[in-house]
Design an enzyme around this catalytic site. Structure first.
Site, PDB file in Angstrom:
ATOM      1  N   HIS A 130      28.153   3.307  -6.063  1.00  0.00           N
ATOM      2  CA  HIS A 130      27.145   2.424  -5.092  1.00  0.00           C
ATOM      3  C   HIS A 130      28.390   1.252  -4.542  1.00  0.00           C
ATOM      4  CE1 HIS A 130      26.584   0.286  -9.456  1.00  0.00           C
ATOM      5  NE2 HIS A 130      27.502  -0.311  -8.779  1.00  0.00           N
ATOM      6  N   THR A 180       0.690  -1.291  -0.204  1.00  0.00           N
ATOM      7  CA  THR A 180      -0.039  -0.109  -0.098  1.00  0.00           C
ATOM      8  C   THR A 180       0.848   1.374  -0.074  1.00  0.00           C
ATOM      9  OG1 THR A 180      -0.155   0.040   2.486  1.00  0.00           O
ATOM     10  CG2 THR A 180      -1.960  -1.272   1.200  1.00  0.00           C
ATOM     11  N   GLY A 181       2.104   1.265   0.096  1.00  0.00           N
ATOM     12  CA  GLY A 181       3.147   2.402   0.159  1.00  0.00           C
ATOM     13  C   GLY A 181       3.148   3.187  -1.460  1.00  0.00           C
ATOM     14  N   GLN A 215       5.261   4.191  -3.332  1.00  0.00           N
ATOM     15  CA  GLN A 215       6.180   3.810  -4.609  1.00  0.00           C
ATOM     16  C   GLN A 215       5.481   2.307  -5.011  1.00  0.00           C
ATOM     17  OE1 GLN A 215       8.514   4.939  -6.411  1.00  0.00           O
ATOM     18  NE2 GLN A 215       8.916   6.756  -5.426  1.00  0.00           N
ATOM     19  N   TYR A 264      19.443  -0.320 -18.765  1.00  0.00           N
ATOM     20  CA  TYR A 264      18.271   0.493 -19.588  1.00  0.00           C
ATOM     21  C   TYR A 264      18.878   0.931 -20.937  1.00  0.00           C
ATOM     22  CZ  TYR A 264      16.542   1.284 -14.831  1.00  0.00           C
ATOM     23  OH  TYR A 264      16.164   1.044 -13.469  1.00  0.00           O
ATOM     24  N   GLU A 308      18.453   0.247  -1.668  1.00  0.00           N
ATOM     25  CA  GLU A 308      19.740   0.549  -1.747  1.00  0.00           C
ATOM     26  C   GLU A 308      20.131   0.619  -0.123  1.00  0.00           C
ATOM     27  OE1 GLU A 308      21.282   3.500  -5.154  1.00  0.00           O
ATOM     28  OE2 GLU A 308      19.209   4.155  -4.031  1.00  0.00           O
ATOM     29  N   GLU A 320      31.503  -4.299 -14.092  1.00  0.00           N
ATOM     30  CA  GLU A 320      32.166  -3.106 -13.820  1.00  0.00           C
ATOM     31  C   GLU A 320      33.377  -3.524 -12.998  1.00  0.00           C
ATOM     32  OE1 GLU A 320      29.090  -1.820 -10.315  1.00  0.00           O
ATOM     33  OE2 GLU A 320      29.046  -0.889 -11.928  1.00  0.00           O
TER      34      GLU A 320
END
Length: 701
Positions: A298, A62-63, A65, A205, A142, A255
């Site tokens: 990150h 229900t949040g 996002q 993407y 994250e 990476e």
């Protein structure tokens, strides 16, 4: 320990580690299970095969996002069956909401769960999903503290029902089966022929957009994620893609940091030798220009001592027949060529493994020069290193003797850190610290998180034997290991390195120490405040601290850099710097505004980048997934208005609402150039450096 390591050295270590990793799937193409009699986490790889049949549960349904994401996914065709909100039972978006995962599993029979629980509730949500044996969990969050992740992986390692994708990733999507678990930008996906596995969200993407423009489309896009420990890695994803009937070619995006790309190369080499007409592989590796020791955006984007650089990973992949490109826009056309060659080859015998993959299409002949380690003077961020004197104080408090003035006696290397492949903490030991031998002679001894295994007599005997320590010296070594393990667990360290000298009378002295702690434990959960208080802000670059306060990562690059960069997403930011250098440009900085860049963060990015007097031009490179192109354009216009910018700016906007963003830039009348499909250089990154030079020469007059 040396950072300059030959590819031969890596291969020799790979061979020596096979014995240690005999229960893993890294060297096997098939089958999914590790053995007929033993079940393990490897048996859950088939859970990645999502599709129309997959019944999806949302935790945190229900949040805000989760609601936005669920609406998009439902409209696209994802079979969402309901969600969970603790202590609440009702309905949301016309679907049932249940008070716990246990009840949801009983009533809804989910095959997968997408976790959208905010803050540090993510860890509890993961634990609840694992305990209730949901086959697939996707965690996009994250900044999960590293030791919480270690605990989650210990739970996963000891079961054979649940598979994790993430964390710190966009998720997993099957385009053929119209099933999305995550926040991938749906407008860029088309049903097709290419499977994509990626560490970086924004670069994935870009790969999707490139293969769509080439008319290839996609099958799966599986995120490995950017954290130190990945729930699903390249090799595990490959095992699904090579078996998938729709997937004809595979793209991997890696990476710097860890050895997942090396395991991938080893697996691809084995696959190419086994199969008569193997599916072609392409790759892009970011971080060639990353300063050694820095975290580039990150948690997992950093190379620990002794790990391969991005350039070394590229060489190893190319050696096994993988076509490596230096920018994601090349992936679509390159894969189209490889697939045409595979069709032409048919079932003809291949005289060399992977030879056909590189024929007629390869990387640019001029490989960019790697960053000079001698120019790196600043420690990495998001991991907190303390001074050696502070590390010595911690050791002394645990009864481990230290010495400030090193002797000339031969040193041994002992550390506690993370084995990314085994997804466990480990002891790292080398009988020497000589840079010419330390890497080849170092060995990892992984152990189960939260157990007494690292201090057991059996472990002490193994480590002692490898170090050549015996007799009276063993108790002192055992005391050091116990002290390091205690520090690692109680203070949430990620690496504790020591250089020690052993005396003939059974004495041990630590002559050097480098201790690093997980800053996310404090930032996300307010744990380890005493460790966080040791941070010395005065010794840090002010612009980097300012960027951190704005939720961004900024790294000031050494040298003659004149091009400022503002990019969303660590992988795309690394690749932007790499691409500029490869074409003769001189970037002044790395900047990751984050995957959810807003107008305000873009404005803050301009303020920080232009504070560097070397910057004569700025390149903004944004791919909009959650980020909207017109919102970014408005942020750029706001920066011009409020900051009175004097330098010209080149803006590349891709993704969501890119046309609207480019139009705002073009129509602004400011010192802005919209780099895109309607620009005079079209999509060619090959011409970008020349264009920036032209901008400098004309716009500044």
């Amino acid at each position: 320990m040396s950072r300059v390591i030959s590819t031969r050295g890596f291969r020799s270590q790979i061979a020596s580690q096979r014995a240690l990793h005999k229960h893993s799937t890294y060297g096997n193409a098939f089958p999914f299970t590790t053995s007929a009699n033993r079940q393990s986490y490897a048996d859950t790889i088939h859970n990645l095969k999502i599709g129309k049949h997959t019944r999806v549960l949302y935790q945190g349904f229900t949040g805000r996002q989760a609601t936005m994401n669920a609406k998009e996914s439902l409209d696209w065709g994802t079979n969402i069956v309901g969600g969970v909100k603790p202590g609440f039972e009702g309905e949301h978006l016309g679907l049932p909401v249940l008070p716990s995962v246990r009840v949801a599993v009983e009533k809804l029979k989910p095959d997968a769960s997408a976790i959208y629980v905010p803050g540090d509730g993510t860890v509890a949500a993961l634990e609840e999903a694992i305990e209730n044996e949901i086959p697939l969990i996707v965690a996009v969050a994250e900044h999960i503290p590293l030791h919480d992740t270690l605990r989650i992986h210990e739970m996963l390692r000891t079961q054979s029902k649940t598979r994790l994708v993430g964390a710190n990733c966009p998720g997993i999507i099957n385009v053929q089966g119209r099933c999305r678990l995550g926040f991938q930008p749906l407008p860029f996906f088309t049903e097709g022929r290419v499977g994509i596995v990626a560490k970086s969200g924004t670069l994935s993407y870009e790969a999707v957009a490139s293969t769509t423009r080439a008319g290839l489309g996609q099958t799966y896009c599986i995120s490995m994620g950017g954290d130190v420990l990945a729930g699903t890695n390249f090799v595990e994803a490959f095992q699904v893609l090579v078996e998938d009937e729709y997937t004809e070619g595979i793209i991997m995006i890696g990476e710097l940091g860890g050895s997942a790309e090396l395991r991938a190369a080893e697996w691809i080499n084995n696959y190419n030798r086994r199969i008569a007409n193997p599916k072609p592989f392409m790759a892009l590796i970011g971080g060639i220009q990353a300063p050694p020791g820095r975290i580039m955006g990150h948690a997992g984007a950093w190379a620990a001592p002794g790990e391969a650089s991005a350039a070394q990973k590229i060489k190893i992949l190319e050696d096994v027949g993988v076509t490596v490109v230096d920018h994601p826009e090349k992936l679509g056309a390159g894969m189209k060529t490889l697939l045409a060659e595979r069709t032409w080859a048919g079932t003809q015998d291949r005289t060399a493994a992977g030879a056909g993959q590189r024929r007629g299409y390869h990387t640019a002949p001029r490989r960019p020069k790697a960053f000079d380690p001698g120019k790196s003077v600043v420690e990495q961020r998001r991991r907190l290193y303390i001074k050696q004197s502070q590390a010595f104080d911690m050791l002394n408090a645990r009864g481990v003797p230290t010495v400030v003035s090193p002797t000339i006696h031969e040193e041994k290397f002992i550390a506690i850190s993370i084995d990314r492949e085994m997804r466990q903490p480990c002891i790292i030991a080398s009988p020497t610290t000589d840079p010419s031998q330390a890497f080849q002679l170092s060995r990892k001894f992984p152990f189960a998180y939260g157990t007494d295994a690292p201090t057991s007599p059996d472990m002490l005997e193994k480590v002692s034997s490898h170090l050549g320590v015996s007799g009276k010296c063993q108790p002192a070594l055992g005391k050091l290991i116990a002290g390091l393990v205690d520090l690692f667990m109680s203070k949430e360290a990620f690496v504790l390195q020591t250089k020690v000298v052993m005396g003939e009378e059974g004495t041990l002295q630590v002559q050097g120490a480098k201790f690093g702690f997980d800053d996310a434990a404090f930032r996300s959960s307010k744990r380890q405040a005493d460790i966080h208080a040791l941070r010395d802000f005065q010794s840090e670059v002010p612009e980097e601290v300012e960027a951190e306060n704005e939720g961004m990562i900024y790294v000031k690059l050494a040298g003659e850099g004149s091009i400022g960069t503002i990019v969303n997403g660590a992988g795309l930011a690394m690749n932007t710097v790499d691409a500029l250098v490869a074409r003769g440009g001189h970037p002044a900085n790395f900047m990751d505004t984050g995957g959810k860049a807003t107008s305000e963060t873009i404005k803050a990015g301009f303020r920080i980048v232009t504070s560097d007097p070397r910057v004569k031009c700025i390149f903004v490179n944004i791919f909009g997934g959650l980020t909207l192109g017109d919102m970014i354009a408005n942020g750029i216009l706001m920066a011009f208005r409020d900051l009175d910018l004097k330098v010209p700016v080149v803006v590349r906007i891709r993704g969501t609402r890119e046309a609207e963003g480019q139009k705002l830039i073009r129509d602004s009348g400011l010192k802005l150039d919209a780099f895109g499909r309607s620009s005079r250089i079209a999509n060619s990154l090959q011409s970008l450096s020349l264009w920036l030079t032209d901008v400098l020469e004309t716009r500044l007059l």
